[in-house]
Motif scaffolding. Structure first.
Motif, PDB file in Angstrom:
ATOM      1  N   ALA A  59      31.492  29.188  57.201  1.00  0.00           N
ATOM      2  CA  ALA A  59      32.421  29.039  56.075  1.00  0.00           C
ATOM      3  C   ALA A  59      31.679  28.577  54.829  1.00  0.00           C
ATOM      4  O   ALA A  59      31.939  29.064  53.724  1.00  0.00           O
ATOM      5  CB  ALA A  59      33.535  28.064  56.435  1.00  0.00           C
ATOM      6  N   ALA A  60      30.757  27.643  54.991  1.00  0.00           N
ATOM      7  CA  ALA A  60      29.985  27.151  53.849  1.00  0.00           C
ATOM      8  C   ALA A  60      29.116  28.263  53.274  1.00  0.00           C
ATOM      9  O   ALA A  60      29.033  28.431  52.057  1.00  0.00           O
ATOM     10  CB  ALA A  60      29.135  25.959  54.270  1.00  0.00           C
ATOM     11  N   GLU A  62      29.643  31.466  53.461  1.00  0.00           N
ATOM     12  CA  GLU A  62      30.521  32.433  52.813  1.00  0.00           C
ATOM     13  C   GLU A  62      30.908  31.961  51.410  1.00  0.00           C
ATOM     14  O   GLU A  62      30.907  32.731  50.457  1.00  0.00           O
ATOM     15  CB  GLU A  62      31.770  32.647  53.654  1.00  0.00           C
ATOM     16  CG  GLU A  62      32.727  33.660  53.081  1.00  0.00           C
ATOM     17  CD  GLU A  62      33.971  33.831  53.935  1.00  0.00           C
ATOM     18  OE1 GLU A  62      35.052  33.987  53.346  1.00  0.00           O
ATOM     19  OE2 GLU A  62      33.853  33.790  55.173  1.00  0.00           O
ATOM     20  N   ARG A  63      31.197  30.677  51.281  1.00  0.00           N
ATOM     21  CA  ARG A  63      31.577  30.115  49.984  1.00  0.00           C
ATOM     22  C   ARG A  63      30.419  30.220  48.984  1.00  0.00           C
ATOM     23  O   ARG A  63      30.606  30.613  47.840  1.00  0.00           O
ATOM     24  CB  ARG A  63      31.998  28.651  50.172  1.00  0.00           C
ATOM     25  CG  ARG A  63      32.291  27.909  48.925  1.00  0.00           C
ATOM     26  CD  ARG A  63      33.554  28.374  48.291  1.00  0.00           C
ATOM     27  NE  ARG A  63      33.761  27.610  47.077  1.00  0.00           N
ATOM     28  CZ  ARG A  63      34.763  27.765  46.275  1.00  0.00           C
ATOM     29  NH1 ARG A  63      35.694  28.635  46.561  1.00  0.00           N
ATOM     30  NH2 ARG A  63      34.869  27.051  45.207  1.00  0.00           N
ATOM     31  N   ARG A  66      30.027  33.821  47.860  1.00  0.00           N
ATOM     32  CA  ARG A  66      31.054  34.201  46.865  1.00  0.00           C
ATOM     33  C   ARG A  66      30.726  33.629  45.494  1.00  0.00           C
ATOM     34  O   ARG A  66      30.886  34.306  44.468  1.00  0.00           O
ATOM     35  CB  ARG A  66      32.433  33.734  47.321  1.00  0.00           C
ATOM     36  CG  ARG A  66      33.080  34.624  48.341  1.00  0.00           C
ATOM     37  CD  ARG A  66      34.582  34.362  48.486  1.00  0.00           C
ATOM     38  NE  ARG A  66      34.933  32.956  48.516  1.00  0.00           N
ATOM     39  CZ  ARG A  66      35.156  32.244  49.626  1.00  0.00           C
ATOM     40  NH1 ARG A  66      35.053  32.809  50.796  1.00  0.00           N
ATOM     41  NH2 ARG A  66      35.484  30.970  49.553  1.00  0.00           N
ATOM     42  N   GLU A  67      30.273  32.383  45.453  1.00  0.00           N
ATOM     43  CA  GLU A  67      29.932  31.762  44.174  1.00  0.00           C
ATOM     44  C   GLU A  67      28.760  32.485  43.514  1.00  0.00           C
ATOM     45  O   GLU A  67      28.758  32.706  42.304  1.00  0.00           O
ATOM     46  CB  GLU A  67      29.608  30.280  44.367  1.00  0.00           C
ATOM     47  CG  GLU A  67      30.816  29.424  44.663  1.00  0.00           C
ATOM     48  CD  GLU A  67      31.825  29.422  43.536  1.00  0.00           C
ATOM     49  OE1 GLU A  67      31.419  29.359  42.330  1.00  0.00           O
ATOM     50  OE2 GLU A  67      33.022  29.456  43.820  1.00  0.00           O
TER      51      GLU A  67
END
Length: 76
Positions: A59-60, A62-63, A66-67
């Motif tokens: 999840a980290a 992926e974040r 995206r950023e």
């Protein structure tokens, strides 16, 4: 949205800002704010009760990805 855990004392439901925050964060949702909350609440519980330690790392990552994509798009 971890904020799905936050509810008002009087109703036990999220405040009116919950759906606005979801929209601001780009979370796609129908006009049904209760369905949005139910979905997000279920996802939070599922995420934080998962026995697989790689789920949080994924999840980290992926974040961050995206950023970085967002920054790249802004520079072009």
């Amino acid at each position: 949205m971890l904020s799905a855990l936050v509810v008002t004392k009087e109703t036990g439901l999220p405040g009116e800002g919950f759906a606005k925050l979801a929209k601001h964060l780009g979370i796609q949702a129908s006009d049904d704010e209760m369905a949005l909350w139910d979905t997000q609440l279920a996802r939070v519980v599922e995420f934080w009760t998962d026995d697989d330690p790689t789920v949080a790392l994924d999840a980290a990552l992926e974040r961050v990805t995206r950023e970085l994509a967002s920054i790249r798009a802004a520079l072009h």
